[in-house]
Design a protein around this motif. Sequence first.
Motif, PDB file in Angstrom:
ATOM      1  N   LEU A 192     -21.144 -39.688  64.522  1.00 45.19           N
ATOM      2  CA  LEU A 192     -21.668 -40.968  65.016  1.00 45.19           C
ATOM      3  C   LEU A 192     -22.523 -41.658  63.954  1.00 45.19           C
ATOM      4  O   LEU A 192     -22.457 -42.874  63.784  1.00 45.19           O
ATOM      5  N   GLY A 193     -23.340 -40.885  63.250  1.00 42.63           N
ATOM      6  CA  GLY A 193     -24.227 -41.447  62.232  1.00 42.63           C
ATOM      7  C   GLY A 193     -23.484 -42.058  61.069  1.00 42.63           C
ATOM      8  O   GLY A 193     -23.879 -43.097  60.533  1.00 42.63           O
ATOM      9  N   ILE A 194     -22.399 -41.434  60.665  1.00 40.99           N
ATOM     10  CA  ILE A 194     -21.602 -41.965  59.555  1.00 40.99           C
ATOM     11  C   ILE A 194     -20.972 -43.300  59.937  1.00 40.99           C
ATOM     12  O   ILE A 194     -20.826 -44.194  59.103  1.00 40.99           O
ATOM     13  N   ALA A 195     -20.626 -43.471  61.211  1.00 34.95           N
ATOM     14  CA  ALA A 195     -19.965 -44.694  61.678  1.00 34.95           C
ATOM     15  C   ALA A 195     -20.924 -45.862  61.890  1.00 34.95           C
ATOM     16  O   ALA A 195     -20.475 -46.995  62.075  1.00 34.95           O
ATOM     17  N   ILE A 196     -22.235 -45.639  61.875  1.00 30.32           N
ATOM     18  CA  ILE A 196     -23.212 -46.712  62.103  1.00 30.32           C
ATOM     19  C   ILE A 196     -23.135 -47.735  60.969  1.00 30.32           C
ATOM     20  O   ILE A 196     -23.143 -47.377  59.801  1.00 30.32           O
ATOM     21  N   LYS A 197     -23.073 -49.010  61.334  1.00 27.36           N
ATOM     22  CA  LYS A 197     -23.007 -50.085  60.337  1.00 27.36           C
ATOM     23  C   LYS A 197     -24.378 -50.648  59.995  1.00 27.36           C
ATOM     24  O   LYS A 197     -24.650 -50.971  58.856  1.00 27.36           O
ATOM     25  N   THR A 198     -25.245 -50.806  60.999  1.00 34.73           N
ATOM     26  CA  THR A 198     -26.580 -51.357  60.739  1.00 34.73           C
ATOM     27  C   THR A 198     -27.477 -50.267  60.162  1.00 34.73           C
ATOM     28  O   THR A 198     -27.374 -49.105  60.540  1.00 34.73           O
ATOM     29  N   ARG A 199     -28.335 -50.674  59.246  1.00 34.05           N
ATOM     30  CA  ARG A 199     -29.193 -49.684  58.591  1.00 34.05           C
ATOM     31  C   ARG A 199     -30.492 -50.319  58.119  1.00 34.05           C
ATOM     32  O   ARG A 199     -30.581 -51.523  57.931  1.00 34.05           O
ATOM     33  N   PHE A 200     -31.494 -49.455  57.955  1.00 32.18           N
ATOM     34  CA  PHE A 200     -32.765 -49.862  57.371  1.00 32.18           C
ATOM     35  C   PHE A 200     -32.700 -49.627  55.875  1.00 32.18           C
ATOM     36  O   PHE A 200     -32.115 -48.648  55.427  1.00 32.18           O
ATOM     37  N   LYS A 201     -33.337 -50.504  55.138  1.00 33.18           N
ATOM     38  CA  LYS A 201     -33.451 -50.304  53.697  1.00 33.18           C
ATOM     39  C   LYS A 201     -34.897 -50.003  53.354  1.00 33.18           C
ATOM     40  O   LYS A 201     -35.804 -50.718  53.773  1.00 33.18           O
ATOM     41  N   ILE A 202     -35.100 -48.922  52.629  1.00 28.56           N
ATOM     42  CA  ILE A 202     -36.434 -48.568  52.148  1.00 28.56           C
ATOM     43  C   ILE A 202     -36.450 -48.866  50.663  1.00 28.56           C
ATOM     44  O   ILE A 202     -35.705 -48.260  49.896  1.00 28.56           O
TER      45      ILE A 202
ATOM     46  N   VAL B 137     -31.086 -46.403  54.270  1.00 23.78           N
ATOM     47  CA  VAL B 137     -30.632 -46.418  52.887  1.00 23.78           C
ATOM     48  C   VAL B 137     -31.856 -46.545  51.992  1.00 23.78           C
ATOM     49  O   VAL B 137     -32.661 -47.455  52.154  1.00 23.78           O
ATOM     50  N   CYS B 138     -31.986 -45.624  51.064  1.00 25.34           N
ATOM     51  CA  CYS B 138     -33.135 -45.613  50.159  1.00 25.34           C
ATOM     52  C   CYS B 138     -32.765 -46.297  48.849  1.00 25.34           C
ATOM     53  O   CYS B 138     -31.693 -46.069  48.301  1.00 25.34           O
ATOM     54  N   GLU B 139     -33.677 -47.103  48.363  1.00 23.57           N
ATOM     55  CA  GLU B 139     -33.494 -47.788  47.093  1.00 23.57           C
ATOM     56  C   GLU B 139     -34.712 -47.532  46.218  1.00 23.57           C
ATOM     57  O   GLU B 139     -35.747 -47.068  46.677  1.00 23.57           O
ATOM     58  N   ASP B 140     -34.596 -47.839  44.949  1.00 21.85           N
ATOM     59  CA  ASP B 140     -35.670 -47.757  43.968  1.00 21.85           C
ATOM     60  C   ASP B 140     -36.303 -46.366  43.895  1.00 21.85           C
ATOM     61  O   ASP B 140     -35.615 -45.382  43.686  1.00 21.85           O
TER      62      ASP B 140
ATOM     63  N   LEU C 252     -28.516 -35.692  58.444  1.00 23.31           N
ATOM     64  CA  LEU C 252     -27.619 -35.821  57.293  1.00 23.31           C
ATOM     65  C   LEU C 252     -28.349 -36.537  56.172  1.00 23.31           C
ATOM     66  O   LEU C 252     -29.002 -37.567  56.400  1.00 23.31           O
ATOM     67  N   ARG C 253     -28.239 -35.984  54.985  1.00 24.51           N
ATOM     68  CA  ARG C 253     -28.777 -36.625  53.789  1.00 24.51           C
ATOM     69  C   ARG C 253     -27.701 -36.523  52.717  1.00 24.51           C
ATOM     70  O   ARG C 253     -27.373 -35.444  52.253  1.00 24.51           O
ATOM     71  N   ALA C 254     -27.134 -37.668  52.378  1.00 23.18           N
ATOM     72  CA  ALA C 254     -26.057 -37.698  51.396  1.00 23.18           C
ATOM     73  C   ALA C 254     -26.310 -38.842  50.429  1.00 23.18           C
ATOM     74  O   ALA C 254     -26.350 -39.997  50.836  1.00 23.18           O
ATOM     75  N   GLY C 255     -26.506 -38.523  49.163  1.00 22.79           N
ATOM     76  CA  GLY C 255     -26.800 -39.553  48.172  1.00 22.79           C
ATOM     77  C   GLY C 255     -28.096 -40.241  48.509  1.00 22.79           C
ATOM     78  O   GLY C 255     -29.142 -39.615  48.591  1.00 22.79           O
ATOM     79  N   SER C 256     -28.039 -41.541  48.741  1.00 25.26           N
ATOM     80  CA  SER C 256     -29.245 -42.296  49.076  1.00 25.26           C
ATOM     81  C   SER C 256     -29.305 -42.652  50.558  1.00 25.26           C
ATOM     82  O   SER C 256     -30.084 -43.506  50.964  1.00 25.26           O
ATOM     83  N   ILE C 257     -28.479 -41.996  51.383  1.00 22.98           N
ATOM     84  CA  ILE C 257     -28.420 -42.296  52.814  1.00 22.98           C
ATOM     85  C   ILE C 257     -29.016 -41.139  53.607  1.00 22.98           C
ATOM     86  O   ILE C 257     -28.733 -39.971  53.347  1.00 22.98           O
ATOM     87  N   ILE C 258     -29.852 -41.490  54.589  1.00 20.61           N
ATOM     88  CA  ILE C 258     -30.435 -40.514  55.510  1.00 20.61           C
ATOM     89  C   ILE C 258     -30.106 -40.967  56.928  1.00 20.61           C
ATOM     90  O   ILE C 258     -30.265 -42.144  57.262  1.00 20.61           O
ATOM     91  N   ILE C 259     -29.639 -40.031  57.755  1.00 14.23           N
ATOM     92  CA  ILE C 259     -29.401 -40.318  59.167  1.00 14.23           C
ATOM     93  C   ILE C 259     -30.437 -39.540  59.966  1.00 14.23           C
ATOM     94  O   ILE C 259     -30.546 -38.326  59.845  1.00 14.23           O
TER      95      ILE C 259
END
Length: 100
Positions: free
Chosen positions: A17-27, A53-56, A79-86
Motif C-alpha cells: 500500500l505504501g509503495i502505491a501512495i502518490k501523495t507525499r511529504f517533502k523534507i 521523500v527526503c531531500e538535501d 520501509l526505507r528505500a533510497g530517499s523514501i520513508i513510509i
Amino acid sequence: MAELKLAPDELRRLRSLGIAIKTRFKIGQARITDGIVNGIHERWRRTELVKIVCEDLCRLNMKRTHDLLERKTGGLVILRAGSIIILYRGADYKYPYFFC
C-alpha cells in the motif's frame, strides 16, 4: 524494527500500500519541523500510511532521519528505500491533540 512488531502478512500488505501512495511529504533543508510532524498527524487522520521523500541534508543521513521520525511522531517506519520513508501510524492510533 517493523519486522519485530508486525506480523509478516500485515507488513507485506502495508509495504505494498505504501509503495502505491502518490501523495507525499517533502523534507528539505528545514529538516523535521513541528509543521511537518503536524502535517503527518493530519494525514494520519484519514489514512494509516504516509510517504515521505527526503531531500538535501536529510537524504545524507537516512538512519538519523528514520529515528527522528519515529521518535517525534510515534509512528513506525515500515520501509526505507533510497530517499523514501513510509511511516505507519499503528493500529491503536489516537490523534495527539486529544490527549489530556
